[in-house]
Motif scaffolding. Sequence first.
Motif, PDB file in Angstrom:
ATOM      1  N   ALA A  75       0.837  -1.211   0.000  1.00 32.74           N
ATOM      2  CA  ALA A  75       0.000   0.000   0.000  1.00 32.74           C
ATOM      3  C   ALA A  75       0.863   1.248   0.000  1.00 32.74           C
ATOM      4  O   ALA A  75       2.007   1.248   0.456  1.00 32.74           O
ATOM      5  CB  ALA A  75      -0.930  -0.010   1.209  1.00 32.74           C
ATOM      6  N   GLY A  76       0.294   2.330  -0.537  1.00 34.73           N
ATOM      7  CA  GLY A  76       1.018   3.593  -0.560  1.00 34.73           C
ATOM      8  C   GLY A  76       0.553   4.454  -1.713  1.00 34.73           C
ATOM      9  O   GLY A  76      -0.417   4.127  -2.409  1.00 34.73           O
ATOM     10  N   ALA A  81       3.885   2.849  -6.708  1.00 40.30           N
ATOM     11  CA  ALA A  81       3.301   1.506  -6.748  1.00 40.30           C
ATOM     12  C   ALA A  81       4.161   0.514  -7.528  1.00 40.30           C
ATOM     13  O   ALA A  81       4.357  -0.625  -7.099  1.00 40.30           O
ATOM     14  CB  ALA A  81       1.900   1.571  -7.352  1.00 40.30           C
ATOM     15  N   LEU A  82       4.688   0.937  -8.669  1.00 46.55           N
ATOM     16  CA  LEU A  82       5.482   0.008  -9.483  1.00 46.55           C
ATOM     17  C   LEU A  82       6.751  -0.399  -8.736  1.00 46.55           C
ATOM     18  O   LEU A  82       7.142  -1.576  -8.754  1.00 46.55           O
ATOM     19  CB  LEU A  82       5.840   0.654 -10.820  1.00 46.55           C
ATOM     20  N   GLY A  87       9.848  -4.409  -5.406  1.00 44.30           N
ATOM     21  CA  GLY A  87      10.439  -4.793  -4.126  1.00 44.30           C
ATOM     22  C   GLY A  87       9.750  -5.992  -3.510  1.00 44.30           C
ATOM     23  O   GLY A  87      10.403  -6.871  -2.929  1.00 44.30           O
ATOM     24  N   TYR A  88       8.425  -6.022  -3.636  1.00 47.01           N
ATOM     25  CA  TYR A  88       7.673  -7.150  -3.080  1.00 47.01           C
ATOM     26  C   TYR A  88       8.064  -8.457  -3.757  1.00 47.01           C
ATOM     27  O   TYR A  88       8.270  -9.487  -3.100  1.00 47.01           O
ATOM     28  CB  TYR A  88       6.178  -6.911  -3.241  1.00 47.01           C
ATOM     29  N   GLU A 146      -4.406  -4.551  -5.841  1.00 45.21           N
ATOM     30  CA  GLU A 146      -4.597  -3.137  -5.489  1.00 45.21           C
ATOM     31  C   GLU A 146      -3.362  -2.316  -5.846  1.00 45.21           C
ATOM     32  O   GLU A 146      -3.467  -1.167  -6.287  1.00 45.21           O
ATOM     33  CB  GLU A 146      -4.918  -3.010  -3.996  1.00 45.21           C
ATOM     34  N   CYS A 147      -2.190  -2.909  -5.663  1.00 45.84           N
ATOM     35  CA  CYS A 147      -0.961  -2.202  -6.018  1.00 45.84           C
ATOM     36  C   CYS A 147      -0.846  -2.066  -7.538  1.00 45.84           C
ATOM     37  O   CYS A 147      -0.392  -1.035  -8.040  1.00 45.84           O
ATOM     38  CB  CYS A 147       0.241  -2.964  -5.450  1.00 45.84           C
ATOM     39  N   VAL A 148      -1.276  -3.087  -8.267  1.00 48.03           N
ATOM     40  CA  VAL A 148      -1.298  -2.990  -9.731  1.00 48.03           C
ATOM     41  C   VAL A 148      -2.231  -1.865 -10.169  1.00 48.03           C
ATOM     42  O   VAL A 148      -1.890  -1.075 -11.066  1.00 48.03           O
ATOM     43  CB  VAL A 148      -1.736  -4.333 -10.357  1.00 48.03           C
ATOM     44  N   ARG A 149      -3.394  -1.764  -9.555  1.00 50.49           N
ATOM     45  CA  ARG A 149      -4.338  -0.684  -9.903  1.00 50.49           C
ATOM     46  C   ARG A 149      -3.716   0.683  -9.643  1.00 50.49           C
ATOM     47  O   ARG A 149      -3.908   1.622 -10.421  1.00 50.49           O
ATOM     48  CB  ARG A 149      -5.632  -0.847  -9.108  1.00 50.49           C
TER      49      ARG A 149
END
Length: 207
Positions: A75-76, A81-82, A87-88, A146-149
Amino acid sequence: MARPRSFDRDHVLHAAERQFRTTGYNGTSVDDISAATGLGRGSLYATFDGKHGVLLQAMAGYFARLGQGAPQVLAGPDEGALERLHGYLLRAVHGVPLAADVPPAPDRTTATCFAAKMAMEIGASDPEVQRLANDCFSVVATAVAECVRAAQRNGDIDPDADPDDLAYLLVTIIRGTDVVGAYGHSPARLTSIAESAFALLPRPRHR
């Protein structure tokens, strides 16, 4: 009547999880769990209803950690986001825990997804284990989607791509590296897989 000995429930479940990760469900006895947790057989049955009860509660605790850890990592703000996805992926393929209170596993074999490991072993014959494993997969896939969005809103990923499909792709690749890592392939190989997966993310079409 003597009072029952008090114990740290989270500590017991973490210790049991480590035991199940190391020797599997079928390879773990109640005596193994007792030795790993420091609880006697009587306390294990009274508190957790035996080995299966310990497993279910350990998986529930793992799910709770994923439910907190995955959104925290992913989240952030949209503009980052990318980078967070990148990193994830790198953390996940190396089995780095998402929750800060969980120490790194001593080896790659025990760093794999706990829920997936149990589902692979007994999920086909245990609906409760299968349900918990599905919940664990879903909570991570939702956080990734959600991070992709967010990356799509920032113009870093093709807005026409399906974020849920991309999330399932990435989580499937991560789970696949659990197997590759368990076979003893090098950290460099796992990093290469993560970087290749990241490169597969569709970027916006520039006219």
